[in-house]
Design a protein around this motif. Structure first.
Motif: not given
Length: 381
Positions: A339-342, A349-351, A356-359
């Motif tokens: 979960q933390v890795y994700e 910004g590497k997902a 998720v934009e602007g997280a």
């Protein structure tokens, strides 16, 4: 007190890996995290890790190098990974260390978890009637919740369909084939109201995180993701948690409510500030109940939230963007770390196509037997 940063992450893909041991997966993840963090194994000053089915986590040491590092084995049910993160966080925040590893891995056989009642201080009859079998306990718990709060079976199916859709976008996920809500709803009934594809499966995987003090993170130029807060709480009086032998007439708060409250207070943020969340979803019902327990909505609001796509990527609060346990499976030692890795990938910004934009603020919550929750809140710095 030191600020704490996540400077390196590594994950071995989840699923089934014939020819590899659980330890192999943990070692691979550790090497990836070191490479990602730009440090050598000799630079790691402390380590915390856990594994339920693949031996002690400190078995990584002969493979990584016997440096005399402090390594503490962690065991806290399905919240083992979250407990490893909290241990590393405390060690750095207290000023004892500048770098720490949190690592977890597992390789489970097929089939549901069905532990021995003696380990949890319960009588043998509790296991003999099937309540140690997690599929049965959680089915009964969500059945009551659905009755009390107007949650439909289709909402359970929509949660799983979202998980498979997100998993199809995720390289480290196990289940990477999309499945619509009708297919989930019409799959084989396992424990009413939960069908086959509403459950996660015990699986195989490994994840490692490198945490560092602000001083070390700045030295390495890796101050991108700060660990704002981490908290663990166990079950309070009158809560109804996994392996509870009875349901109290007076309903109390839950371990998740307590852990969430502590993490929000420590981070100085509110639930509405969170941009992306990974929460426990060993089955569809768990995600639904934990949405409310983590403060994101009120009991019963999940029905409309999920129907309107609020928790999908692109929605108001994307939840379990990598597919969660339903798509990734649950290797106990690694699950909370995943979960933390994700969340780190999201904040960097590497997902990729699940970004998720602007997280800016990311939240994780993992739940373990016999009723404890671990929460971590990360911030894009």
């Amino acid at each position: 007190m030191n600020d704490v940063y996540v400077i390196g992450v590594g994950a071995h893909p989840f699923g089934r890996h014939d020819g590899k041991t659980g330890l192999d997966l943990g070692v691979d993840a550790t090497r990836l995290a070191l490479e990602d963090g730009g440090i050598e194994w000799n630079d790691v000053q402390a380590a915390f890790g856990g594994s339920s089915a693949s031996g002690n986590a400190d078995a990584v040491l002969p493979r990584m190098g016997l440096t005399g590092i402090q390594f503490i084995n962690v065991s806290n049910g399905c919240a083992t990974g979250g407990s490893s993160v909290l241990s590393a966080y405390w060690a750095i925040k207290a000023g004892e260390f500048d770098t720490a590893l949190a690592v977890g891995f597992d390789k489970h056989p097929r089939g549901s978890f069905n532990p021995d009642p003696d380990r949890y201080g319960l009588p043998q009859w509790y296991g003999q009637i099937g309540m140690m079998l997690t599929t049965q306990f959680f089915a009964m718990k969500i059945q009551r919740y659905m009755h009390d709060h107007g949650i439909s079976a289709r909402t359970l199916a929509r949660v799983a369909a979202k998980a498979f859709e997100n998993g199809a976008r995720t390289p480290h996920a196990w289940r990477r084939t999309p499945m619509d809500a009708d297919a989930v709803l019409n799959s084989r009934m396992i424990s009413d109201p939960l069908t086959q594809y509403m459950f996660c499966s015990p699986s195989e995987g490994g994840v490692a995180l490198i945490l560092a003090s602000e001083k070390k993170a700045r030295e390495l130029g890796r101050t991108h993701v700060k660990l704002r807060a981490a908290a663990i709480r166990t079950r309070p009086e009158n809560s109804f948690e996994v392996f509870s032998p009875s349901l109290s007439v007076e309903r109390g708060e839950t371990s998740t409510v307590l852990a969430a409250r502590a993490a929000y207070e420590n981070a100085g943020v509110d639930p509405e500030d969170i941009d992306v969340a990974q929460i426990q979803d060993t089955e569809s019902g768990a995600e639904i109940m934990h949405m409310a327990e983590n403060g994101f909505c009120r009991d019963g609001e999940q029905e409309q939230w999920i129907a309107d796509g609020y928790t999908a990527i692109g929605g108001q609060l994307p939840i379990n963007t990598d597919g969660g346990c339903i798509a990734c499976g649950e290797p106990i030692g690694a699950s909370g770390l995943r979960q933390v890795y994700e969340n780190v990938l999201q904040l960097r910004g590497k997902a990729d196509n699940r970004q998720v934009e602007g997280a800016r603020l990311a939240y994780s919550q993992v739940y373990g037997a016999p009723g404890l929750s671990a929460v971590a809140i990360l911030e894009r710095a």
